[in-house]
Design an enzyme around this catalytic site. Structure first.
Site, PDB file in Angstrom:
ATOM      1  N   ARG A 170       0.834  -0.718  -0.061  1.00 46.41           N
ATOM      2  CA  ARG A 170       0.240   0.122   0.345  1.00 46.41           C
ATOM      3  C   ARG A 170       1.212   1.339  -0.600  1.00 46.41           C
ATOM      4  O   ARG A 170       0.413   2.142  -0.304  1.00 46.41           O
ATOM      5  CB  ARG A 170      -0.374   0.095   1.213  1.00 46.41           C
ATOM      6  CG  ARG A 170      -2.226  -0.858   1.415  1.00 46.41           C
ATOM      7  CD  ARG A 170      -2.397  -0.791   2.141  1.00 46.41           C
ATOM      8  NE  ARG A 170      -3.204   0.282   3.150  1.00 46.41           N
ATOM      9  CZ  ARG A 170      -4.376   0.829   2.875  1.00 46.41           C
ATOM     10  NH1 ARG A 170      -4.989   0.034   1.966  1.00 46.41           N
ATOM     11  NH2 ARG A 170      -4.547   1.756   3.904  1.00 46.41           N
ATOM     12  N   ARG A 174       7.251   7.538  -5.152  1.00 57.36           N
ATOM     13  CA  ARG A 174       7.743   7.524  -6.662  1.00 57.36           C
ATOM     14  C   ARG A 174       8.614   8.720  -6.426  1.00 57.36           C
ATOM     15  O   ARG A 174       9.758   9.260  -5.785  1.00 57.36           O
ATOM     16  CB  ARG A 174       6.400   9.022  -6.187  1.00 57.36           C
ATOM     17  CG  ARG A 174       4.812   8.643  -5.975  1.00 57.36           C
ATOM     18  CD  ARG A 174       3.695   9.787  -6.900  1.00 57.36           C
ATOM     19  NE  ARG A 174       2.686   9.175  -5.926  1.00 57.36           N
ATOM     20  CZ  ARG A 174       2.196   9.678  -4.596  1.00 57.36           C
ATOM     21  NH1 ARG A 174       3.014  10.577  -3.639  1.00 57.36           N
ATOM     22  NH2 ARG A 174       1.679   8.557  -4.694  1.00 57.36           N
ATOM     23  N   ARG A 247      -5.751  -6.073  15.566  1.00 61.72           N
ATOM     24  CA  ARG A 247      -4.999  -4.994  16.480  1.00 61.72           C
ATOM     25  C   ARG A 247      -6.233  -3.852  16.611  1.00 61.72           C
ATOM     26  O   ARG A 247      -7.587  -3.999  15.644  1.00 61.72           O
ATOM     27  CB  ARG A 247      -4.116  -4.735  14.998  1.00 61.72           C
ATOM     28  CG  ARG A 247      -2.638  -5.020  15.241  1.00 61.72           C
ATOM     29  CD  ARG A 247      -2.130  -5.779  16.024  1.00 61.72           C
ATOM     30  NE  ARG A 247      -0.786  -4.376  16.881  1.00 61.72           N
ATOM     31  CZ  ARG A 247      -0.871  -5.007  17.798  1.00 61.72           C
ATOM     32  NH1 ARG A 247      -0.521  -5.708  17.953  1.00 61.72           N
ATOM     33  NH2 ARG A 247       0.246  -3.328  17.843  1.00 61.72           N
ATOM     34  N   ARG A 279       1.210   7.638  16.333  1.00 63.06           N
ATOM     35  CA  ARG A 279       1.820   9.162  15.257  1.00 63.06           C
ATOM     36  C   ARG A 279       0.725   9.749  15.249  1.00 63.06           C
ATOM     37  O   ARG A 279      -0.064   9.986  17.188  1.00 63.06           O
ATOM     38  CB  ARG A 279       0.168   9.092  13.613  1.00 63.06           C
ATOM     39  CG  ARG A 279      -0.132   8.168  13.698  1.00 63.06           C
ATOM     40  CD  ARG A 279      -1.624   8.276  12.100  1.00 63.06           C
ATOM     41  NE  ARG A 279      -2.308   7.379  12.314  1.00 63.06           N
ATOM     42  CZ  ARG A 279      -3.046   7.466  11.166  1.00 63.06           C
ATOM     43  NH1 ARG A 279      -3.147   7.830   9.581  1.00 63.06           N
ATOM     44  NH2 ARG A 279      -4.377   6.911  11.100  1.00 63.06           N
ATOM     45  N   GLU A 299      -1.914   7.745  18.646  1.00 59.38           N
ATOM     46  CA  GLU A 299      -2.098   6.634  18.436  1.00 59.38           C
ATOM     47  C   GLU A 299      -1.492   5.613  18.816  1.00 59.38           C
ATOM     48  O   GLU A 299      -0.593   5.597  18.150  1.00 59.38           O
ATOM     49  CB  GLU A 299      -2.263   6.978  16.525  1.00 59.38           C
ATOM     50  CG  GLU A 299      -3.546   5.585  16.372  1.00 59.38           C
ATOM     51  CD  GLU A 299      -4.027   5.719  14.630  1.00 59.38           C
ATOM     52  OE1 GLU A 299      -3.437   5.012  14.291  1.00 59.38           O
ATOM     53  OE2 GLU A 299      -4.677   7.221  14.446  1.00 59.38           O
ATOM     54  N   TYR A 347      -9.975  -5.929   5.510  1.00 59.56           N
ATOM     55  CA  TYR A 347      -9.495  -4.322   5.279  1.00 59.56           C
ATOM     56  C   TYR A 347      -9.904  -3.973   4.698  1.00 59.56           C
ATOM     57  O   TYR A 347      -9.732  -4.169   3.244  1.00 59.56           O
ATOM     58  CB  TYR A 347      -7.585  -4.148   6.216  1.00 59.56           C
ATOM     59  CG  TYR A 347      -7.706  -2.607   5.949  1.00 59.56           C
ATOM     60  CD1 TYR A 347      -7.727  -1.944   7.467  1.00 59.56           C
ATOM     61  CD2 TYR A 347      -7.369  -2.045   4.454  1.00 59.56           C
ATOM     62  CE1 TYR A 347      -7.764  -0.873   7.342  1.00 59.56           C
ATOM     63  CE2 TYR A 347      -7.444  -0.868   4.900  1.00 59.56           C
ATOM     64  CZ  TYR A 347      -7.040  -0.223   6.530  1.00 59.56           C
ATOM     65  OH  TYR A 347      -7.245   1.371   6.355  1.00 59.56           O
ATOM     66  N   ASP A 349     -10.941   0.621   3.073  1.00 61.51           N
ATOM     67  CA  ASP A 349     -10.622   1.455   3.056  1.00 61.51           C
ATOM     68  C   ASP A 349     -12.161   2.190   2.978  1.00 61.51           C
ATOM     69  O   ASP A 349     -13.178   1.072   2.351  1.00 61.51           O
ATOM     70  CB  ASP A 349     -10.041   2.554   1.387  1.00 61.51           C
ATOM     71  CG  ASP A 349      -8.633   2.352   2.174  1.00 61.51           C
ATOM     72  OD1 ASP A 349      -7.735   1.983   2.796  1.00 61.51           O
ATOM     73  OD2 ASP A 349      -7.420   2.030   1.326  1.00 61.51           O
TER      74      ASP A 349
END
Length: 373
Positions: A170, A174, A247, A279, A299, A347, A349
């Site tokens: 994921r 670039r 998790r 984060r 988090e 999972y 999105d």
């Protein structure tokens, strides 16, 4: 008598309820929490929409999904450009030319590619067998050690070499200076928060909050001809084959009144292993907030245990095989529909949840939504 009892007011449940009501079906939707929206719920604190269950940034390249959601709310132009903090060193995510320049001093894409290829060659990885080897084969040893290894091992509570390789796919790499994390055509945060979407979807639907399906299961199931279940599939079957693993996350949210801008960005990842949180989210930046003061959330990943919120399915071989046993039972059900991240142990999105919900609606109600003109 209801046509559908819908368990869970997250995106899957809310979309199913909305479309069923449009088809003149009678629905009851319940949630064990005291609010709508599942994990996309935002809580207003000091005038700031706080993502209570972690950062949710909507993105998709599917114009049909984008148009579907825009009937409920308008989106702002927020672009997800997280940064990484490794022991005080700041790097851009996704990995791009800014990252490579800061790390190695390279100027051109060719120099960056040569540096990565050299490190890949020195590592001698032919066929990646785990996350560690996959990461090194993508970006080399330096980026893996500084920006992937510590964060990933905190996130999953396991050594990177013990995690499946697909998890790292994921992460975009670039060879330009584009700091936009997502490649998708459409992206943003709902103006006014995610709550508006769910509230509009559930207009005209009977809602019961603070209602635990498992505390009064027999009576609730008796109220409707069919059940749409978006909770944990193993719990639905009373853990007959064993517990699926997840998790979980703990959030430490803090209101800072004396500082209007804590970190200058909505998302900052802490990629070293020693920092206990993965984060820090500064919520006002999602909506370009100018409020006095700010709200941050740290988090902390953790192992899931009963009573915790399950966030991420651990889709390793053992858990996937266990899920397949539950799916055999689910597929044999005549009057139960399983959906969402927990109901299908996958999972998702947000755009994937929406697509899954709409495909389920089309199949169940015989309507065409995604391809309608």
């Amino acid at each position: 008598m209801y046509d559908y009892l819908i368990v869970g007011t997250g995106l899957f449940g809310a979309i199913f309820a909305h479309e069923a009501i449009k088809c003149e079906k009678k629905c009851l939707i319940i949630d064990k929490r005291d609010h709508l929206g599942g994990n996309i719920y935002t809580e207003n604190i000091e005038g700031i929409n706080v993502h209570k269950y972690g950062a949710h940034i909507f993105h998709t390249s599917d114009e049909r999904i984008w148009n579907y959601l825009n009937q409920f709310v308008e989106f702002n132009g927020y672009t997800n450009s997280p940064i990484a903090n490794y022991r005080g060193e700041i790097y851009n995510l996704p990995f791009n030319m800014n990252t490579f320049n800061k790390l190695w001093g390279v100027i051109t894409p060719q120099e960056a590619k040569e540096k990565i290829e050299l490190q890949k060659k020195e590592a001698g990885i032919k066929e990646p067998r785990n996350l560690e080897e996959q990461a090194i084969s993508l970006v080399g040893v330096d980026i893996y050690q500084k920006l992937i290894k510590g964060y990933t091992e905190k996130q999953w509570g396991r050594a990177a070499k013990d995690l499946p390789s697909f998890i790292i796919n994921r992460i975009p790499v670039r060879f330009n200076y584009d700091n936009n994390y997502f490649n998708d055509k459409f992206q943003g945060i709902p103006i006014g928060g995610y709550n508006l979407i769910i509230e509009k979807m559930l207009e005209g639907c009977e809602v019961r909050l603070n209602t635990d399906f498992f505390s009064n299961r027999k009576e609730l199931e008796g109220l409707a001809r069919k059940t749409v279940f978006t909770g944990m599939i193993d719990q639905y079957y009373d853990y007959k084959f064993g517990l699926l693993e997840y998790r979980s996350l703990d959030f430490q949210t803090e209101v800072i009144k004396e500082n209007d801008n804590y970190q200058g960005n909505a998302v900052v990842n802490y990629t070293d292993r020693e920092t206990p949180y993965t984060r820090i989210i500064e919520h006002k930046h999602f909506e370009f907030g100018t409020q006095k003061g700010t709200v941050i959330s740290k988090e902390f990943p953790s192992e899931w245990k009963n009573g915790c919120e399950p966030y991420y399915p651990i889709n390793d071989q053992r858990n996937n095989e266990l899920y397949r046993q539950y799916k055999v039972l689910a597929d044999s059900e005549q009057n139960v529909i399983f959906g969402g991240r927990l109901g299908t142990y996958k999972y998702y999105d947000m755009h994937q949840v929406i697509a899954s919900a709409l495909v389920t609606v089309e199949k169940e109600l015989g309507v065409e939504i995604l391809n309608e003109k």
